[in-house]
Enzyme design. Structure first.
Site, PDB file in Angstrom:
ATOM      1  N   HIS A 101       3.238  -2.788  -4.511  1.00  0.00           N
ATOM      2  CA  HIS A 101       1.801  -2.932  -4.741  1.00  0.00           C
ATOM      3  C   HIS A 101       1.531  -2.813  -6.229  1.00  0.00           C
ATOM      4  O   HIS A 101       2.175  -2.016  -6.907  1.00  0.00           O
ATOM      5  CB  HIS A 101       1.008  -1.856  -3.974  1.00  0.00           C
ATOM      6  CG  HIS A 101      -0.431  -2.184  -3.850  1.00  0.00           C
ATOM      7  ND1 HIS A 101      -1.346  -1.879  -4.817  1.00  0.00           N
ATOM      8  CD2 HIS A 101      -1.102  -2.834  -2.876  1.00  0.00           C
ATOM      9  CE1 HIS A 101      -2.535  -2.308  -4.442  1.00  0.00           C
ATOM     10  NE2 HIS A 101      -2.422  -2.905  -3.262  1.00  0.00           N
ATOM     11  N   ASP A 131       0.186  -3.895   4.692  1.00  0.00           N
ATOM     12  CA  ASP A 131       0.538  -5.010   5.575  1.00  0.00           C
ATOM     13  C   ASP A 131       1.851  -4.798   6.319  1.00  0.00           C
ATOM     14  O   ASP A 131       2.200  -5.603   7.180  1.00  0.00           O
ATOM     15  CB  ASP A 131       0.640  -6.301   4.749  1.00  0.00           C
ATOM     16  CG  ASP A 131      -0.717  -6.730   4.236  1.00  0.00           C
ATOM     17  OD1 ASP A 131      -1.681  -6.586   5.000  1.00  0.00           O
ATOM     18  OD2 ASP A 131      -0.802  -7.194   3.092  1.00  0.00           O
TER      19      ASP A 131
HETATM   20  N1  CMC Z   1      10.732  -6.984  -2.737  1.00  0.00           N
HETATM   21  C1  CMC Z   1      11.657  -6.962  -3.732  1.00  0.00           C
HETATM   22  N2  CMC Z   1      11.371  -6.744  -5.023  1.00  0.00           N
HETATM   23  C2  CMC Z   1      10.081  -6.528  -5.345  1.00  0.00           C
HETATM   24  C3  CMC Z   1       9.070  -6.527  -4.373  1.00  0.00           C
HETATM   25  C4  CMC Z   1       9.429  -6.757  -3.031  1.00  0.00           C
HETATM   26  N3  CMC Z   1       8.492  -6.787  -2.080  1.00  0.00           N
HETATM   27  N4  CMC Z   1       7.869  -6.296  -4.965  1.00  0.00           N
HETATM   28  C5  CMC Z   1       8.126  -6.150  -6.274  1.00  0.00           C
HETATM   29  N5  CMC Z   1       9.467  -6.283  -6.497  1.00  0.00           N
HETATM   30  C6  CMC Z   1      10.153  -6.115  -7.803  1.00  0.00           C
HETATM   31  C7  CMC Z   1       9.941  -7.337  -8.708  1.00  0.00           C
HETATM   32  O1  CMC Z   1      10.942  -8.285  -8.522  1.00  0.00           O
HETATM   33  C8  CMC Z   1       9.971  -6.675 -10.069  1.00  0.00           C
HETATM   34  O2  CMC Z   1      11.306  -6.409 -10.368  1.00  0.00           O
HETATM   35  P1  CMC Z   1      11.819  -6.450 -11.921  1.00  0.00           P
HETATM   36  O3  CMC Z   1      11.054  -5.356 -12.613  1.00  0.00           O
HETATM   37  O4  CMC Z   1      13.284  -6.209 -11.843  1.00  0.00           O
HETATM   38  O5  CMC Z   1      11.455  -7.815 -12.435  1.00  0.00           O
HETATM   39  C9  CMC Z   1       9.275  -5.325  -9.842  1.00  0.00           C
HETATM   40  O6  CMC Z   1       9.532  -5.016  -8.449  1.00  0.00           O
HETATM   41  C10 CMC Z   1       7.786  -5.346 -10.104  1.00  0.00           C
HETATM   42  O7  CMC Z   1       7.203  -6.368  -9.318  1.00  0.00           O
HETATM   43  P2  CMC Z   1       6.009  -7.296  -9.764  1.00  0.00           P
HETATM   44  O8  CMC Z   1       6.074  -8.585  -9.028  1.00  0.00           O
HETATM   45  O9  CMC Z   1       5.959  -7.370 -11.267  1.00  0.00           O
HETATM   46  O10 CMC Z   1       4.778  -6.432  -9.281  1.00  0.00           O
HETATM   47  P3  CMC Z   1       3.300  -6.911  -9.122  1.00  0.00           P
HETATM   48  O11 CMC Z   1       2.457  -5.731  -9.302  1.00  0.00           O
HETATM   49  O12 CMC Z   1       3.017  -8.088 -10.002  1.00  0.00           O
HETATM   50  O13 CMC Z   1       3.234  -7.455  -7.608  1.00  0.00           O
HETATM   51  C11 CMC Z   1       3.082  -7.451  -5.256  1.00  0.00           C
HETATM   52  C12 CMC Z   1       2.789  -6.687  -6.557  1.00  0.00           C
HETATM   53  C13 CMC Z   1       2.390  -6.762  -4.102  1.00  0.00           C
HETATM   54  C14 CMC Z   1       2.548  -8.892  -5.366  1.00  0.00           C
HETATM   55  C15 CMC Z   1       4.626  -7.479  -5.028  1.00  0.00           C
HETATM   56  O14 CMC Z   1       5.103  -6.151  -4.870  1.00  0.00           O
HETATM   57  C16 CMC Z   1       5.030  -8.333  -3.825  1.00  0.00           C
HETATM   58  O15 CMC Z   1       5.215  -9.548  -3.962  1.00  0.00           O
HETATM   59  N6  CMC Z   1       5.161  -7.700  -2.599  1.00  0.00           N
HETATM   60  C17 CMC Z   1       5.440  -8.441  -1.396  1.00  0.00           C
HETATM   61  C18 CMC Z   1       4.172  -9.091  -0.874  1.00  0.00           C
HETATM   62  C19 CMC Z   1       3.231  -8.078  -0.268  1.00  0.00           C
HETATM   63  O16 CMC Z   1       3.604  -7.229   0.526  1.00  0.00           O
HETATM   64  N7  CMC Z   1       1.935  -8.199  -0.613  1.00  0.00           N
HETATM   65  C20 CMC Z   1       0.880  -7.344  -0.061  1.00  0.00           C
HETATM   66  C21 CMC Z   1       0.281  -6.440  -1.089  1.00  0.00           C
HETATM   67  S1  CMC Z   1      -0.757  -5.165  -0.357  1.00  0.00           S
HETATM   68  C22 CMC Z   1      -2.052  -5.976   0.426  1.00  0.00           C
HETATM   69  C23 CMC Z   1      -2.869  -6.887  -0.403  1.00  0.00           C
HETATM   70  O17 CMC Z   1      -2.890  -6.891  -1.632  1.00  0.00           O
HETATM   71  O18 CMC Z   1      -3.576  -7.641   0.205  1.00  0.00           O
END
Ligand code: CMC
Length: 429
Positions: free
Chosen positions: A307, A364
């Site tokens: 998140h 989720d």
């Molecule tokens: N699985 C594997 N690696 C992950 C995941 C994951 N679900 N989420 C983040 N990472 C890694 C990402 O690759 C990055 O690694 P590195 O630092 O080595 O490059 C690090 O963790 C930080 O991730 P980010 O993408 O920069 O983080 P963000 O804040 O931009 O994205 C997020 C947040 C929720 C979009 C992301 O964690 C994600 O794609 N999660 C899976 C989708 C999900 O469950 N979304 C629902 C969010 S909660 C409900 C809502 O918002 O509606």
């Protein structure tokens, strides 16, 4: 909250101070409005990881402590003691209602639940297998065709009416999307029922026989709606505000929020989680799924993990996790996907990759298993989220219109294209 009231910046031989704004809770913000004038520079923050886009008094999140408050009330207390409709009132009005106020609100919501008959014709334009989020977004946008000419977004009474209509009609439209997709006749809302029961009736009732409603199902869905009702300036709410900042019709603004919610990085994650758990299939395949999620050459991510704001357990996920076991037990459902989910959570939470990046299960992760147990098809999961989030979206849209001096949202960019160049005719290229 920071202890200083200004931050001094140096640009060349010039120094100047930027005021620091203090919140009632949480992180202070540097007011950078004067930066372009002082330095000729904009700020650069793709993904808005360091940017507060607005003042807001609706919802507070402390991502490090795993705290979520609606209008100051902890989500745990609301989940235990409140109802979705009461939470919607709270988000909209800032205070919990007294019994007369709540009865009035409930009456208003239940008397705006029907869809215009003409709106039903729109559905016939969709192919039967259209995704329900596409139908929902289009149908909600089309509400602006019914309520536009005499709507004044600067009039508080008109704004309130739009809020009531949206909260009231969203379940009716959502159920219509589902029924259209399976070829059932569209149902009418039963105004003698409470909000969530009314929705479940519209989803599952058939004209030929009465529906036996399980109170456990209604209670579980009401709780999920409470947990999804608002989440400060997330992508869909920010979309609603950006569209709203142009003075656009509220139904069009909320439709934009629905489309933003649909993406798998946001609300679409609940559908993606269930599909992923089904693909993993059994606890034996959990280790290889975790390995794939860590592989930087593989775009695969564990859906329902991570998140932007929570760097600790998502407090909503904690509540849903507990509830998931209870609901499945009470409904007598034995879903092997719950076992897969628990093993996946366990494996990820002790894996260095997830620990270092503070990736915890989010709202989720477990919600889809509950929706599935309630008989809600996977494609409808994000629609469920949209019904609940409508309360938050419209509360933010109203707050935005009540804020004096609000301006159109208009970010700038760091241009990386060509320098100026002369047009060359096609015969010389
Ligand atoms: N699985 C594997 N690696 C992950 C995941 C994951 N679900 N989420 C983040 N990472 C890694 C990402 O690759 C990055 O690694 P590195 O630092 O080595 O490059 C690090 O963790 C930080 O991730 P980010 O993408 O920069 O983080 P963000 O804040 O931009 O994205 C997020 C947040 C929720 C979009 C992301 O964690 C994600 O794609 N999660 C899976 C989708 C999900 O469950 N979304 C629902 C969010 S909660 C409900 C809502 O918002 O509606």
């Amino acid at each position: 909250m920071s202890e200083f009231d200004k931050i001094t910046l140096t640009a060349g031989d010039k120094s100047f101070a930027l005021p620091v704004l203090h919140p009632t809770l949480g992180q202070s913000c540097v007011d950078i409005a004067s930066l372009p004038k002082e330095t000729g520079c904009f700020t650069f923050d793709p993904g808005f990881g360091a940017t507060a886009s607005t003042r807001s008094a609706i919802t507070y999140i402390d991502g490090d402590q795993g705290v979520l408050l609606y209008r100051g009330y902890p989500i745990e207390q609301l989940a235990e003691k409140s109802s979705f409709l009461e939470v919607a009132y709270l988000l909209l009005n800032g205070e919990l209602p007294g019994s007369a106020d709540f009865a009035k609100f409930e009456h208003e919501v239940s008397h705006h639940t029907m869809m215009h008959e003409s709106l039903k014709h729109f559905f016939r334009g969709f192919h039967h297998d259209a995704h329900p989020m596409a139908m929902l977004a289009a149908s909600v946008a089309s509400l602006s065709a019914f309520y536009h000419d005499d709507l004044n977004v600067d009039d508080p009474a008109d704004r309130k009416m739009a809020a009531i209509r949206l909260i009231a009609k969203m379940p009716t439209i959502a159920a219509a999307c589902y029924r259209y997709s399976i070829g059932w006749p569209m149902g009418f809302p039963r105004n003698n029922l409470e909000y969530v029961e009314r929705f479940l009736h519209m989803m599952f009732e058939v004209p030929s026989e009465p529906l036996q409603m399980n109170p456990v199902a209604a209670k579980a869905l009401d709780l999920l709606f409470i947990l999804h009702a608002d989440h400060e300036q997330n992508a869909s709410t920010s979309t609603v505000r950006l569209v709203g900042s142009t003075g656009a019709n509220p139904y069009a603004s909320i439709a934009a929020g629905i489309t933003a919610l649909w993406g798998p990085a946001h609300g679409g994650a609940n559908e993606a989680v269930l599909k992923q758990l089904q693909e993993i299939g059994s606890a034996d395949n959990v280790a290889s799924a975790v390995l794939r999620a860590k592989d930087k050459n593989d775009p695969f991510r564990l859906m329902g993990f991570g998140h932007r704001v929570y760097k600790n357990f998502d407090p909503r996920a904690k509540i849903i996790r507990e509830m998931c076991h209870k609901v499945l037990a009470e409904l007598g459902v034995n879903d092997p996907l719950l076992e897969v989910a628990m093993r996946l959570e366990e494996a990820a939470l002790k894996d260095d990759y997830f620990v270092e990046r503070k990736l915890y299960p989010n709202v989720d992760f477990y919600s889809g298993i509950i929706y599935k147990a309630l008989g809600i098809p996977t494609e409808m999961f994000t629609v469920m989220f949209a019904i609940a989030r409508t309360a938050g979206w419209i509360a933010h849209w109203i707050e935005q219109h009540e804020t004096p001096g609000a301006r159109i949202g208009r970010p700038r960019q760091l241009y990386t294209g060509h320098d100026v160049r002369d047009y060359v005719g096609i015969d010389q290229r």
